[in-house]
Design a protein around this motif. Sequence first.
Motif, PDB file in Angstrom:
ATOM      1  N   ILE A   1       0.843  -1.203   0.000  1.00 22.30           N
ATOM      2  CA  ILE A   1       0.000   0.000   0.000  1.00 22.30           C
ATOM      3  C   ILE A   1       0.876   1.250   0.000  1.00 22.30           C
ATOM      4  O   ILE A   1       0.624   2.219  -0.713  1.00 22.30           O
ATOM      5  CB  ILE A   1      -0.955  -0.015   1.216  1.00 22.30           C
ATOM      6  CG1 ILE A   1      -1.935  -1.169   1.080  1.00 22.30           C
ATOM      7  CG2 ILE A   1      -1.701   1.306   1.335  1.00 22.30           C
ATOM      8  CD1 ILE A   1      -2.779  -1.411   2.300  1.00 22.30           C
ATOM      9  N   PHE A   2       1.970   1.180   0.784  1.00 22.20           N
ATOM     10  CA  PHE A   2       2.897   2.314   0.849  1.00 22.20           C
ATOM     11  C   PHE A   2       3.522   2.594  -0.523  1.00 22.20           C
ATOM     12  O   PHE A   2       3.551   3.730  -0.993  1.00 22.20           O
ATOM     13  CB  PHE A   2       3.983   2.011   1.885  1.00 22.20           C
ATOM     14  CG  PHE A   2       5.101   3.013   1.909  1.00 22.20           C
ATOM     15  CD1 PHE A   2       4.904   4.267   2.467  1.00 22.20           C
ATOM     16  CD2 PHE A   2       6.338   2.704   1.375  1.00 22.20           C
ATOM     17  CE1 PHE A   2       5.924   5.192   2.477  1.00 22.20           C
ATOM     18  CE2 PHE A   2       7.360   3.626   1.384  1.00 22.20           C
ATOM     19  CZ  PHE A   2       7.163   4.876   1.938  1.00 22.20           C
ATOM     20  N   LEU A   3       4.005   1.525  -1.171  1.00 26.18           N
ATOM     21  CA  LEU A   3       4.651   1.699  -2.478  1.00 26.18           C
ATOM     22  C   LEU A   3       3.663   2.259  -3.504  1.00 26.18           C
ATOM     23  O   LEU A   3       4.011   3.126  -4.310  1.00 26.18           O
ATOM     24  CB  LEU A   3       5.201   0.361  -2.972  1.00 26.18           C
ATOM     25  CG  LEU A   3       6.464  -0.141  -2.268  1.00 26.18           C
ATOM     26  CD1 LEU A   3       6.821  -1.541  -2.739  1.00 26.18           C
ATOM     27  CD2 LEU A   3       7.632   0.803  -2.531  1.00 26.18           C
ATOM     28  N   ARG A   4       2.422   1.761  -3.456  1.00 28.77           N
ATOM     29  CA  ARG A   4       1.414   2.225  -4.400  1.00 28.77           C
ATOM     30  C   ARG A   4       1.130   3.717  -4.184  1.00 28.77           C
ATOM     31  O   ARG A   4       1.020   4.481  -5.136  1.00 28.77           O
ATOM     32  CB  ARG A   4       0.125   1.414  -4.205  1.00 28.77           C
ATOM     33  CG  ARG A   4      -0.662   1.212  -5.466  1.00 28.77           C
ATOM     34  CD  ARG A   4      -1.878   0.356  -5.189  1.00 28.77           C
ATOM     35  NE  ARG A   4      -1.517  -0.910  -4.573  1.00 28.77           N
ATOM     36  CZ  ARG A   4      -2.218  -1.501  -3.607  1.00 28.77           C
ATOM     37  NH1 ARG A   4      -3.307  -0.942  -3.137  1.00 28.77           N
ATOM     38  NH2 ARG A   4      -1.825  -2.649  -3.110  1.00 28.77           N
ATOM     39  N   GLY A   5       1.034   4.088  -2.907  1.00 28.59           N
ATOM     40  CA  GLY A   5       0.785   5.496  -2.597  1.00 28.59           C
ATOM     41  C   GLY A   5       1.910   6.383  -3.092  1.00 28.59           C
ATOM     42  O   GLY A   5       1.692   7.436  -3.691  1.00 28.59           O
ATOM     43  N   LEU A   6       3.136   5.903  -2.865  1.00 32.64           N
ATOM     44  CA  LEU A   6       4.311   6.658  -3.294  1.00 32.64           C
ATOM     45  C   LEU A   6       4.297   6.828  -4.820  1.00 32.64           C
ATOM     46  O   LEU A   6       4.527   7.922  -5.343  1.00 32.64           O
ATOM     47  CB  LEU A   6       5.563   5.879  -2.869  1.00 32.64           C
ATOM     48  CG  LEU A   6       6.806   6.679  -2.555  1.00 32.64           C
ATOM     49  CD1 LEU A   6       6.527   7.642  -1.416  1.00 32.64           C
ATOM     50  CD2 LEU A   6       7.937   5.723  -2.164  1.00 32.64           C
ATOM     51  N   ALA A   7       3.979   5.742  -5.522  1.00 33.91           N
ATOM     52  CA  ALA A   7       3.960   5.775  -6.989  1.00 33.91           C
ATOM     53  C   ALA A   7       2.897   6.749  -7.479  1.00 33.91           C
ATOM     54  O   ALA A   7       3.098   7.467  -8.459  1.00 33.91           O
ATOM     55  CB  ALA A   7       3.677   4.385  -7.537  1.00 33.91           C
ATOM     56  N   GLN A   8       1.781   6.783  -6.753  1.00 37.43           N
ATOM     57  CA  GLN A   8       0.688   7.675  -7.146  1.00 37.43           C
ATOM     58  C   GLN A   8       1.121   9.128  -7.025  1.00 37.43           C
ATOM     59  O   GLN A   8       0.785   9.966  -7.863  1.00 37.43           O
ATOM     60  CB  GLN A   8      -0.504   7.389  -6.257  1.00 37.43           C
ATOM     61  CG  GLN A   8      -1.725   8.189  -6.620  1.00 37.43           C
ATOM     62  CD  GLN A   8      -2.836   7.962  -5.619  1.00 37.43           C
ATOM     63  OE1 GLN A   8      -2.941   6.901  -5.017  1.00 37.43           O
ATOM     64  NE2 GLN A   8      -3.649   8.962  -5.426  1.00 37.43           N
ATOM     65  N   ILE A   9       1.919   9.422  -5.971  1.00 39.66           N
ATOM     66  CA  ILE A   9       2.377  10.794  -5.787  1.00 39.66           C
ATOM     67  C   ILE A   9       3.411  11.154  -6.856  1.00 39.66           C
ATOM     68  O   ILE A   9       3.382  12.225  -7.444  1.00 39.66           O
ATOM     69  CB  ILE A   9       2.967  10.979  -4.375  1.00 39.66           C
ATOM     70  CG1 ILE A   9       1.855  10.842  -3.339  1.00 39.66           C
ATOM     71  CG2 ILE A   9       3.657  12.330  -4.245  1.00 39.66           C
ATOM     72  CD1 ILE A   9       2.354  10.699  -1.923  1.00 39.66           C
ATOM     73  N   ILE A  10       4.332  10.209  -7.130  1.00 37.41           N
ATOM     74  CA  ILE A  10       5.414  10.512  -8.072  1.00 37.41           C
ATOM     75  C   ILE A  10       4.912  10.558  -9.513  1.00 37.41           C
ATOM     76  O   ILE A  10       5.211  11.483 -10.259  1.00 37.41           O
ATOM     77  CB  ILE A  10       6.534   9.452  -7.948  1.00 37.41           C
ATOM     78  CG1 ILE A  10       7.128   9.493  -6.541  1.00 37.41           C
ATOM     79  CG2 ILE A  10       7.618   9.681  -9.002  1.00 37.41           C
ATOM     80  CD1 ILE A  10       8.117   8.386  -6.275  1.00 37.41           C
ATOM     81  N   TRP A  11       4.126   9.548  -9.901  1.00 37.07           N
ATOM     82  CA  TRP A  11       3.778   9.401 -11.318  1.00 37.07           C
ATOM     83  C   TRP A  11       2.355   9.803 -11.652  1.00 37.07           C
ATOM     84  O   TRP A  11       1.963   9.777 -12.812  1.00 37.07           O
ATOM     85  CB  TRP A  11       4.023   7.951 -11.773  1.00 37.07           C
ATOM     86  CG  TRP A  11       5.466   7.614 -11.885  1.00 37.07           C
ATOM     87  CD1 TRP A  11       6.407   8.271 -12.621  1.00 37.07           C
ATOM     88  CD2 TRP A  11       6.161   6.531 -11.240  1.00 37.07           C
ATOM     89  NE1 TRP A  11       7.629   7.668 -12.476  1.00 37.07           N
ATOM     90  CE2 TRP A  11       7.511   6.587 -11.634  1.00 37.07           C
ATOM     91  CE3 TRP A  11       5.772   5.512 -10.379  1.00 37.07           C
ATOM     92  CZ2 TRP A  11       8.468   5.692 -11.200  1.00 37.07           C
ATOM     93  CZ3 TRP A  11       6.718   4.616  -9.941  1.00 37.07           C
ATOM     94  CH2 TRP A  11       8.064   4.702 -10.344  1.00 37.07           C
ATOM     95  N   GLY A  12       1.536  10.114 -10.648  1.00 33.83           N
ATOM     96  CA  GLY A  12       0.148  10.448 -10.929  1.00 33.83           C
ATOM     97  C   GLY A  12      -0.689   9.200 -11.121  1.00 33.83           C
ATOM     98  O   GLY A  12      -0.190   8.087 -11.024  1.00 33.83           O
ATOM     99  N   LYS A  13      -1.974   9.442 -11.413  1.00 33.48           N
ATOM    100  CA  LYS A  13      -2.902   8.311 -11.423  1.00 33.48           C
ATOM    101  C   LYS A  13      -3.200   7.815 -12.825  1.00 33.48           C
ATOM    102  O   LYS A  13      -3.979   6.893 -12.997  1.00 33.48           O
ATOM    103  CB  LYS A  13      -4.211   8.743 -10.758  1.00 33.48           C
ATOM    104  CG  LYS A  13      -4.059   9.006  -9.294  1.00 33.48           C
ATOM    105  CD  LYS A  13      -5.221   9.812  -8.775  1.00 33.48           C
ATOM    106  CE  LYS A  13      -4.770  10.891  -7.856  1.00 33.48           C
ATOM    107  NZ  LYS A  13      -5.686  12.010  -7.787  1.00 33.48           N
ATOM    108  N   GLU A  14      -2.622   8.447 -13.822  1.00 33.03           N
ATOM    109  CA  GLU A  14      -3.021   8.082 -15.174  1.00 33.03           C
ATOM    110  C   GLU A  14      -2.322   6.824 -15.677  1.00 33.03           C
ATOM    111  O   GLU A  14      -1.261   6.459 -15.196  1.00 33.03           O
ATOM    112  CB  GLU A  14      -2.685   9.228 -16.133  1.00 33.03           C
ATOM    113  CG  GLU A  14      -3.710  10.324 -16.053  1.00 33.03           C
ATOM    114  CD  GLU A  14      -3.064  11.675 -16.121  1.00 33.03           C
ATOM    115  OE1 GLU A  14      -1.823  11.739 -16.052  1.00 33.03           O
ATOM    116  OE2 GLU A  14      -3.806  12.660 -16.233  1.00 33.03           O
ATOM    117  N   PHE A  15      -2.956   6.213 -16.658  1.00 32.42           N
ATOM    118  CA  PHE A  15      -2.324   5.101 -17.351  1.00 32.42           C
ATOM    119  C   PHE A  15      -1.285   5.627 -18.329  1.00 32.42           C
ATOM    120  O   PHE A  15      -1.428   6.711 -18.868  1.00 32.42           O
ATOM    121  CB  PHE A  15      -3.385   4.283 -18.099  1.00 32.42           C
ATOM    122  CG  PHE A  15      -3.924   3.166 -17.271  1.00 32.42           C
ATOM    123  CD1 PHE A  15      -3.455   1.879 -17.453  1.00 32.42           C
ATOM    124  CD2 PHE A  15      -4.872   3.408 -16.296  1.00 32.42           C
ATOM    125  CE1 PHE A  15      -3.935   0.849 -16.675  1.00 32.42           C
ATOM    126  CE2 PHE A  15      -5.357   2.382 -15.510  1.00 32.42           C
ATOM    127  CZ  PHE A  15      -4.882   1.094 -15.702  1.00 32.42           C
TER     128      PHE A  15
END
Lengths: 386, 291
Positions: free
Chosen positions: B104-118
């Motif tokens: 969950i932590f890694l996913r959250g981090l990725a969402q902040i860094i790369w955004g939510k788009e495909f």
Amino acid sequence: MVTKNRSPYRAVLLILVLICGMVAPAMAAEPIRIGALVSATGPASFLGDPELKTLEMYVERINASGGVIGRPLRLFHYDDGGNANEARNFANRLLRSDRVDLIIGGSTTGTTMAAVPLVERAGRPMISMAGALVITEPVRPWIFKTPQSDRMAAERVLADMQSRGITGIGLISGTDGFGRSGREQTLAVAADFGIQVLADQTYGPQDTDMTAQLTRIRNTPGVQAVFNFGFGQGPAIVTRNYAHLGIELPFYQSHGVASDRFLDLAGSAAEGVRLPASALLVPDALPDDDPQKQVVQDYKAAYEARWNLSVSTFGGYAYDALMLAVAAIEAAGTTEPEAVRSALEQIQGHVGVTGIFNMSPDDHNGLAPESFRLLEVRDGQWVLVD
Amino acid sequence: MFAEFLQYLFSGVTIGATYALVALGFTLVYNASHVINFAQGEFLMIGGMSTVSLLAMGVPLPLAIAMAVALAAVLGVALHKLAIAPARKADVITLIIITIGASIFLRGLAQIIWGKEFHAMPSFSATESVNVLGAVMYTQSLWVLAVAGVLVLLLALFFTRTLMGKAILATSMNPGAARLMGIRTQFVLMLAFMLAAVLGAMAGIMVAPVTLTAYDIGIMLGLKGFVAAAIGGMGSGVGAVVGGLLLGIAEAMTAGYISSDYKDAVAFLLILLILFFMPRGLFGARVAERV
């Protein structure tokens, strides 16, 4: 003894503090509490993210220019992640603890419908940003929506197929609320356009390969065109698979993917794809006498300048929802729920990004199918077909 | 008719090979520690997403892949050092829960860094698809299969031919005895996490051109990989590969011949049946519980 000497001084101080505390909020007008229920993350983040950005941006702008009926707007927003259960919980929180005057949301049909019973019981107007027809038909007194219904999208696509002489199609749709409802509407109205749905396939919202479904459609005799009803990344994968299988039939998408993101994801596979979309995708291709041209260009310029992201139709739904709410509150001159509700119902000729809204007690969407423009992808660009 | 079957087979094998690589990652960590590492899916996401963003910065593809895999390896080590090692005295269930937290932590981090788009990644080869006996195959599928095959082979060699591989096996069989033989079990565990991260990242990079990639793609692929590992038998390398391919093909065939509505249902029915009749999976170790 010391304490006794001090006590009158203390009491005066206490009273002063109390007075200040009571006067301060009374001097600034009580804010209008706008609740927003968006799916800013999860599979529907395509929708919720631009919607939330739009709401934040325009609430700031409206407040900077003096608010509505002399009162500032205050936005309470929650991210339901596209999950209907969460949406229900957050709707409850908006209504009970944030005591909002009206709700904008949800982003998807599923989250909207989950919140509807609570909103109706509480008696607050809600303006949904989701597409399905079930939201406003049958009409529920408190529920409105800004996007065109999926039936209008289906009708627009089927009419174009009819004009090309197509009589048999393959349908592929997502199993999320949007795709499901779109599928039902397409099946319901296809016969009106003399079109038979010969193949009917579905895919899950998280699926990563739709080759098998498309192969089945291709091998169904009599299929002259394919229609994909879905939103999110699914249709982009379908489009890539479609090109990869080398299917030569005309290919239609729904308004669910009407954003530049779709062009990025599908790449050259999107060439020749047709879809119904709001005017927002082609602001420069609109004729100068189009009443929407100015509104659309302004919104696009403002959004892109503020967020440095390309604008999407879905943000436009949020813009229209907020502007309709503002117009209704201004017309009502109050935030009293029933007054706002009936003012919303009486809005006529409101030019929005999505279309021109003519609400009535029997129509809580207020848009006509003509508000959809039929676009085709040519050389990686959206082109207005008619 | 045959072309149709072949088409379903191709699409099943491609996605199945991905499941197999994810399942191998589960197997590695499971073998070394009996922990089911639910952060495995996130390494796919990290591999795919960092390659996409490196490509966008103008880094050439081979270098971008190498850098993305290195990043995943570092994160794999960090996952072990920062989350698993401090809790080494805890029981397996606690460790599994820690991996869920980490994912969950890694996913959250990725969402902040790369955004939510495909995001889309270009195919590795210039030609996107080839025609085989009337069915069409992505050239990227060939890449997925080739890389999966090479990785499986390398892993097999690693476990049977190198001291380090044997040390991992020894640790999985009996950590106490392995420690007495001078094997640093914590180091072995760290190595397992690193290798699993590398496998995950490779899988994520290979499939990204076919499936697109986003911050939350690891959830579903990770789950399917776990199902594949369970079908094949937790802890068996061969089982992971067979389980992955079986799951992918079953999904594609169901979508093709029965109905796309039942695709996921059949996959889960498969795992129910197999686990009902063969509780340890197809290739699971047939060990009796010692009393």
